[in-house]
Motif scaffolding. Structure first.
Motif, PDB file in Angstrom:
ATOM      1  N   PHE A  56       0.766  -1.200   0.009  1.00 17.95           N
ATOM      2  CA  PHE A  56       0.159  -0.034   0.087  1.00 17.95           C
ATOM      3  C   PHE A  56       0.853   1.220   0.017  1.00 17.95           C
ATOM      4  CE2 PHE A  56      -2.914  -3.070   2.513  1.00 17.95           C
ATOM      5  CZ  PHE A  56      -3.630  -3.320   1.306  1.00 17.95           C
ATOM      6  N   GLY A  57       2.137   1.165   0.498  1.00 19.16           N
ATOM      7  CA  GLY A  57       3.084   2.047   0.120  1.00 19.16           C
ATOM      8  C   GLY A  57       3.191   2.569   1.840  1.00 19.16           C
ATOM      9  N   SER A  58       4.233   3.696   1.917  1.00 19.26           N
ATOM     10  CA  SER A  58       4.391   4.182   3.232  1.00 19.26           C
ATOM     11  C   SER A  58       3.492   5.330   3.585  1.00 19.26           C
ATOM     12  CB  SER A  58       5.972   4.599   3.423  1.00 19.26           C
ATOM     13  OG  SER A  58       6.092   5.715   2.430  1.00 19.26           O
ATOM     14  N   LEU A  59       3.203   5.225   4.823  1.00 16.24           N
ATOM     15  CA  LEU A  59       2.196   6.432   4.922  1.00 16.24           C
ATOM     16  C   LEU A  59       2.674   7.819   4.805  1.00 16.24           C
ATOM     17  CD1 LEU A  59       1.150   5.060   8.719  1.00 16.24           C
ATOM     18  CD2 LEU A  59      -0.172   4.980   6.675  1.00 16.24           C
ATOM     19  N   ASP A  60       4.113   8.017   4.886  1.00 17.97           N
ATOM     20  CA  ASP A  60       4.424   9.301   4.438  1.00 17.97           C
ATOM     21  C   ASP A  60       4.662   9.620   3.002  1.00 17.97           C
ATOM     22  OD1 ASP A  60       6.495   7.795   3.952  1.00 17.97           O
ATOM     23  OD2 ASP A  60       7.924   8.449   5.251  1.00 17.97           O
ATOM     24  N   TYR A 111      -0.262  10.377  11.666  1.00 19.36           N
ATOM     25  CA  TYR A 111      -0.977   9.914  10.325  1.00 19.36           C
ATOM     26  C   TYR A 111      -2.484  10.007  10.426  1.00 19.36           C
ATOM     27  CZ  TYR A 111       3.893   8.981   8.941  1.00 19.36           C
ATOM     28  OH  TYR A 111       5.196   8.988   8.868  1.00 19.36           O
ATOM     29  N   LEU A 112      -2.937  10.399  11.461  1.00 15.04           N
ATOM     30  CA  LEU A 112      -4.296  10.520  11.615  1.00 15.04           C
ATOM     31  C   LEU A 112      -4.858  11.917  10.962  1.00 15.04           C
ATOM     32  CD1 LEU A 112      -5.036   8.895  15.290  1.00 15.04           C
ATOM     33  CD2 LEU A 112      -5.184   7.776  12.836  1.00 15.04           C
ATOM     34  N   PRO A 113      -6.073  11.779  10.808  1.00 16.49           N
ATOM     35  CA  PRO A 113      -6.819  13.145  10.292  1.00 16.49           C
ATOM     36  C   PRO A 113      -6.574  14.130  11.262  1.00 16.49           C
ATOM     37  CG  PRO A 113      -8.229  11.355   9.802  1.00 16.49           C
ATOM     38  CD  PRO A 113      -7.225  10.769  10.580  1.00 16.49           C
ATOM     39  N   PRO A 138       3.365   8.366  25.392  1.00 13.67           N
ATOM     40  CA  PRO A 138       4.911   8.386  25.143  1.00 13.67           C
ATOM     41  C   PRO A 138       5.589   8.075  26.257  1.00 13.67           C
ATOM     42  CG  PRO A 138       3.608  10.576  25.156  1.00 13.67           C
ATOM     43  CD  PRO A 138       2.531   9.512  25.210  1.00 13.67           C
ATOM     44  N   VAL A 139       6.907   7.778  26.015  1.00 12.67           N
ATOM     45  CA  VAL A 139       7.796   7.591  27.106  1.00 12.67           C
ATOM     46  C   VAL A 139       8.089   8.997  27.683  1.00 12.67           C
ATOM     47  CG1 VAL A 139       9.992   6.525  27.916  1.00 12.67           C
ATOM     48  CG2 VAL A 139       8.549   5.503  26.018  1.00 12.67           C
ATOM     49  N   SER A 140       8.740   8.874  28.836  1.00 12.44           N
ATOM     50  CA  SER A 140       8.970  10.301  29.368  1.00 12.44           C
ATOM     51  C   SER A 140       9.960  10.939  28.579  1.00 12.44           C
ATOM     52  CB  SER A 140       9.700   9.843  30.902  1.00 12.44           C
ATOM     53  OG  SER A 140      10.030  11.419  31.518  1.00 12.44           O
ATOM     54  N   GLY A 141       9.863  12.200  28.261  1.00 10.98           N
ATOM     55  CA  GLY A 141      10.620  12.976  27.407  1.00 10.98           C
ATOM     56  C   GLY A 141      10.186  13.126  26.004  1.00 10.98           C
ATOM     57  N   LEU A 142       9.280  12.090  25.710  1.00  6.64           N
ATOM     58  CA  LEU A 142       8.781  12.211  24.144  1.00  6.64           C
ATOM     59  C   LEU A 142       7.431  12.704  24.033  1.00  6.64           C
ATOM     60  CD1 LEU A 142      10.142   8.808  23.144  1.00  6.64           C
ATOM     61  CD2 LEU A 142      11.389  10.927  22.787  1.00  6.64           C
ATOM     62  N   LEU A 143       7.189  13.171  22.962  1.00  4.16           N
ATOM     63  CA  LEU A 143       5.773  13.897  22.756  1.00  4.16           C
ATOM     64  C   LEU A 143       4.958  13.099  21.949  1.00  4.16           C
ATOM     65  CD1 LEU A 143       6.625  17.392  23.244  1.00  4.16           C
ATOM     66  CD2 LEU A 143       5.705  16.187  24.820  1.00  4.16           C
ATOM     67  N   THR A 144       5.457  12.003  21.514  1.00  2.00           N
ATOM     68  CA  THR A 144       4.801  11.327  20.154  1.00  2.00           C
ATOM     69  C   THR A 144       3.769  10.254  20.663  1.00  2.00           C
ATOM     70  OG1 THR A 144       6.658  11.765  18.649  1.00  2.00           O
ATOM     71  CG2 THR A 144       5.125  10.125  18.036  1.00  2.00           C
ATOM     72  N   PHE A 145       2.566  10.385  20.411  1.00  2.00           N
ATOM     73  CA  PHE A 145       1.318   9.294  20.878  1.00  2.00           C
ATOM     74  C   PHE A 145       1.692   8.379  19.831  1.00  2.00           C
ATOM     75  CE2 PHE A 145       0.065  12.889  23.479  1.00  2.00           C
ATOM     76  CZ  PHE A 145      -0.279  12.145  24.588  1.00  2.00           C
ATOM     77  N   SER A 146       1.100   7.133  20.113  1.00  2.00           N
ATOM     78  CA  SER A 146       0.998   6.053  19.043  1.00  2.00           C
ATOM     79  C   SER A 146      -0.561   5.254  19.452  1.00  2.00           C
ATOM     80  CB  SER A 146       2.272   4.975  18.740  1.00  2.00           C
ATOM     81  OG  SER A 146       2.401   4.475  20.067  1.00  2.00           O
ATOM     82  N   MET A 147      -0.678   4.166  18.504  1.00  2.00           N
ATOM     83  CA  MET A 147      -1.722   3.460  18.812  1.00  2.00           C
ATOM     84  C   MET A 147      -1.353   2.126  18.607  1.00  2.00           C
ATOM     85  SD  MET A 147      -5.080   5.085  16.742  1.00  2.00           S
ATOM     86  CE  MET A 147      -4.727   4.681  15.271  1.00  2.00           C
ATOM     87  N   SER A 148      -1.752   1.157  19.387  1.00  2.00           N
ATOM     88  CA  SER A 148      -1.687  -0.342  19.003  1.00  2.00           C
ATOM     89  C   SER A 148      -2.913  -0.974  18.692  1.00  2.00           C
ATOM     90  CB  SER A 148      -1.337  -0.773  20.581  1.00  2.00           C
ATOM     91  OG  SER A 148      -1.298  -2.152  20.580  1.00  2.00           O
ATOM     92  N   LEU A 149      -2.642  -1.370  17.458  1.00  2.00           N
ATOM     93  CA  LEU A 149      -3.754  -1.965  16.689  1.00  2.00           C
ATOM     94  C   LEU A 149      -3.375  -3.574  16.474  1.00  2.00           C
ATOM     95  CD1 LEU A 149      -3.545   0.802  13.792  1.00  2.00           C
ATOM     96  CD2 LEU A 149      -4.958   0.492  15.754  1.00  2.00           C
ATOM     97  N   ASN A 150      -4.315  -4.211  16.150  1.00  2.00           N
ATOM     98  CA  ASN A 150      -4.394  -5.620  16.146  1.00  2.00           C
ATOM     99  C   ASN A 150      -4.330  -5.697  14.368  1.00  2.00           C
ATOM    100  OD1 ASN A 150      -6.856  -5.642  14.429  1.00  2.00           O
ATOM    101  ND2 ASN A 150      -7.858  -5.898  16.570  1.00  2.00           N
TER     102      ASN A 150
END
Length: 787
Positions: A56-60, A111-113, A138-150
């Motif tokens: 499908f190609g990369s998200l970026d 990469y979410l709306p 995010p881990v302490s010191g990081l500001l990036t959220f992520s989702m855990s998907l099946n």
């Protein structure tokens, strides 16, 4: 037979990557099928993210993948791809194989709306259950959220996101709908949202259940309103079942709900409802702009959801609310799918498109998406479909749909009117869009349904009643699933809840059949009348040009074509387009009269007034403009006059006719040579030619016929150059450089040769014949003028 010798996972991934760039598509797919069948989930888990990205190609957007959106149908590659990505194919088998082992894959929220990402970053959990219990902090010191998907969610997220990546690569001849991606979306919708039967079970049974129950909220979770949001339809249903395995459909509907939520969130949720409500204007500058391809895929989704919802069993439709809890999960899903999952986000999506889309024919994709949504009765399935083009009544059972989607009919219709009055309706495609909207709203009882819904909304409420009945919105815990409760069974409340949830509690509603909108409709009627008059002028002009393109004029015996705008097949195309414009505008007027009950006599008077006003002003009256240093400049009024077809400039060349650009039917060398010759003659004998043309006798009349004069044009605004132009007589030899003139002379020489004339005598004979022909033509013209 011995099983395959397992490699280390890193070796498996490295080998697949190496083969990916060297082997053809068919061989790669065959090897992937073998790998998926032979290797256990532990090894396949490590190659899954790479494989999804490679397809499908990369998200970026850096990696193109298989380029499904540019892969045309009826090719060998298309068949290979469809077999591999089919809902029952090898790729989905890999998904189910990993799903059974409960593997998880991370996806950054970047990469979410935009509205979803902003909500998470502000510490507010999005209303969609799709994001519940999936966020990784995010881990302490990081500001990036992520989702855990099946695995299934991860696959569908990447598949849906590939529609949004920009097409920065070369495309093939595939159209926006005639490609593998569009067909694959349709295939997934028909498989996971079936109109007949149930969703086929996955090949891997999972006795532990397909969806884990929500984890309890930790005190450290900063999101507000976490417990106020509605849970998944499946979770709510299973919680009332004595056994998970009692109903196999209850284990499988999670895929249907997940697929729909992914499509809706990634394709529609790009605009914030809160910002729209605050500003009450679609003219909000937001970063995302959908493409025509994107909108067409959304229309495919809307059409299928209507068919899916309309496939609800009749006994389920007619059943009382108390019996809904005994319906199957799939039937319950069909009941609420449009209102709960699609309505709000599609409304804001269409509002943005209506306000920001260019005023051209590409808006047809947005228009048809809107019209598909407001006509659910068109999608009951393939059986018993009435013939298109017949104005038929809307079944009464759809009155509730009109009431619960009132703004989709009224507010968007107002938005379309605002576009239509600013659009060039002489263009046949734009005229067709006006006709399409008018035709959709023209069924006899649809206008009555809309008026009844508006009256329900305007129905006054008691103050204490209003205070104890909070209008629920999805962002405040509301859900269309709760419509069975007694508090929302009242029709008035449902209509008011719909309007207030989308437009805000303090909205100022404008009635579709009120005086203000009726005035806009009458304005559109006037513009349609103006467009019809303009189309008639163009039709007359093209017919005149076509009449001049006769056999004799091809040989140079007709008027000059230097200032003609159309020729050849362009005249036929223009005539056909104008014919379609007349047809669409006439039908649109008839439909508007039916919808708004316009008096036919008044409409005829408006048309007659427009025609007489056009004749009085003159069909060639200039648009409003001011004269600047470099020539005329259009005012805002002049621009509107041109867009609406009220006035126009007569486009013609105003410079020296001898210096016009060389045409395709002229010999460039001869044009330049003859120009030098005529310039020499004019400079040498200019005074004598002027004296000849100034005479009032027969010789002066003949001289003015043969010698060209170039007075300033009367049909366009005068410029400094045109005002300085003179009318001195001069000889023009440019007509001799035309290929048709050269062919005519050649044919005359051949005819003279057959009659045994020599070169000199043939030349003299041709010159005498040409002079006599022009002289006779001049005498006939003068005789006609004198009469």
């Amino acid at each position: 037979m011995a099983g395959p010798v397992l490699q280390q996972p890193s070796y498996l991934l490295a080998n697949l990557r190496a083969d990916w760039t060297t082997k053809p598509l068919l061989q790669r797919c065959q090897e992937l099928v073998k790998v998926i069948d032979d290797y256990p989930a532990k090894e396949l888990h490590l190659i899954f993210p790479w494989l999804v990205e490679s397809i499908f190609g990369s998200l970026d957007g850096v990696i193109v993948g298989w380029n499904l959106r540019s892969l045309p149908l009826r090719t060998n590659e298309h068949g290979i791809v469809m077999d591999f990505l089919d809902p029952s194919g090898p790729m989905m088998k890999l998904v189910y194989k990993l799903q059974a082992e409960e593997y998880k894959y991370e996806m950054p929220i970047s990469y979410l709306p935009g509205p979803v990402k902003a909500s998470i970053q502000e510490g507010v959990l999005p209303d969609s259950p799709l994001f519940h219990n999936k966020l990784q902090f995010p881990v302490s010191g990081l500001l990036t959220f992520s989702m855990s998907l099946n695995p299934f969610e991860y696959y569908m997220f990447n598949f849906a996101s590939s529609l949004l990546s920009p097409k920065t690569y070369a495309t093939t001849n595939a159209t926006t709908t005639d490609n593998a991606y569009f067909v694959l979306v349709d295939t997934y919708l028909k498989y996971f949202l079936p109109t007949e039967g149930n969703v086929p079970p996955s090949p891997f049974s999972d006795t532990r259940g397909t969806v884990s129950p929500p984890a309890p909220r930790s005190p450290s979770v900063p999101f507000v309103g976490y417990g106020a949001h509605s849970t998944s339809l499946l979770k709510r249903h299973i919680s009332h079942q004595p056994s998970v395995n009692a109903d196999p459909a209850a284990q499988e509907i999670w895929r249907s709900e997940t697929l729909l939520q992914v499509f809706v969130e990634l394709w529609l949720h790009h605009y914030s409802l809160e910002i729209y409500q605050k500003l009450q204007s679609p003219q909000v500058k937001e970063p995302f702009s959908p493409t025509e391809e994107h909108v067409l895929v959304v229309r495919l989704l809307v059409k299928h959801l209507h068919a899916f919802s309309n496939s609800l069993k009749p006994e389920q439709i007619a059943s009382s609310p108390s019996t809904h809890s005994h319906a199957s999960p799939l039937e319950e899903f069909k009941r609420v799918v449009v209102q709960r999952f699609v309505q709000q986000k599609l409304y804001v999506f269409l509002q943005h498109c209506f306000g920001h889309w260019p005023l051209d024919a590409s808006f047809r994709a947005v228009l048809e998406t809107w019209l598909s949504y407001i006509q659910p009765w068109r999608y009951p399935g393939e059986k018993n479909q009435p013939a298109d083009g017949l104005i038929r009544s809307v079944p009464e059972k759809w009155a509730s749909f009109v009431q619960e989607n009132l703004l989709m009919y009224t507010k968007l219709f107002q938005g379309f009117l605002n576009r239509a009055v600013r659009t060039d309706l002489v263009n046949a495609k734009n005229a067709q869009m006006v006709f399409r909207v008018a035709k959709v709203f023209s069924p006899p009882n649809l206008a009555d349904m809309i008026q009844q819904a508006e009256q329900l909304f305007l129905e006054p409420e008691l103050l204490h009643h209003r205070q104890h009945r909070v209008f629920l919105t999805p962002s405040h815990g509301g859900s269309f699933l709760s419509s069975r409760q007694a508090v929302t069974t009242d029709t008035v409340f449902k209509v008011k809840s719909h309007v207030y949830s989308l437009e805000g509690q303090d909205c100022q509603y404008k009635q579709m059949f009120g005086n203000e909108l009726r005035g806009t409709v009458l304005k559109l009627v006037q513009i349609i009348a103006q467009a019809r008059q303009t189309a008639k002028r163009i039709s007359d002009h093209s017919a005149e040009v076509a009449a001049n393109n006769s056999f004799l004029s091809w040989f140079g015996m007709g008027p000059s074509e230097l200032n003609n705008t159309f020729n050849g097949g362009e005249v036929d195309d223009m005539g056909e387009c104008v014919k379609k414009t007349h047809e669409f505008l006439d039908k649109a007027l008839d439909c508007l009269c039916q919808i708004f009950r316009l008096n036919a006599g008044q409409l005829s008077q408006v048309m007659a007034n427009m025609a007489s006003a056009e004749d009085d002003m003159g069909s060639k009256q200039m648009p409003d403009c001011i004269v600047g240093e470099s020539g005329p400049m259009l005012t805002d009024l002049g621009r509107m006059q041109i867009i609406n077809g009220q006035r126009r400039f007569e486009i013609e060349y105003q410079g020296d006719p001898e210096l016009q650009p060389i045409r395709s039917y002229e010999n460039a060398f001869l044009v330049r040579l003859l120009y030098q010759m005529s310039s020499f003659i004019n400079s040498r004998f200019g005074n004598r030619m002027a004296a000849l043309c100034s005479r009032t006798d027969f010789l002066g009349s003949v001289g003015r016929h043969y010698l060209r004069c170039s007075p300033a044009s009367r049909h366009s605004p005068p410029t400094r150059r045109s005002l300085e132009s003179h009318t001195r007589p001069r000889l023009s030899l440019r007509g001799l450089a035309s290929y048709r003139t050269l062919l005519s002379v050649l044919l005359l020489y051949l005819l003279a040769a057959l009659l045994s004339f020599g070169p000199l005598s043939s030349t003299a004979l041709i010159l005498v014949a040409g002079l006599l022909y022009e002289l006779l033509t001049h005498l006939l013209v003068e005789k006609v003028k004198s009469q």
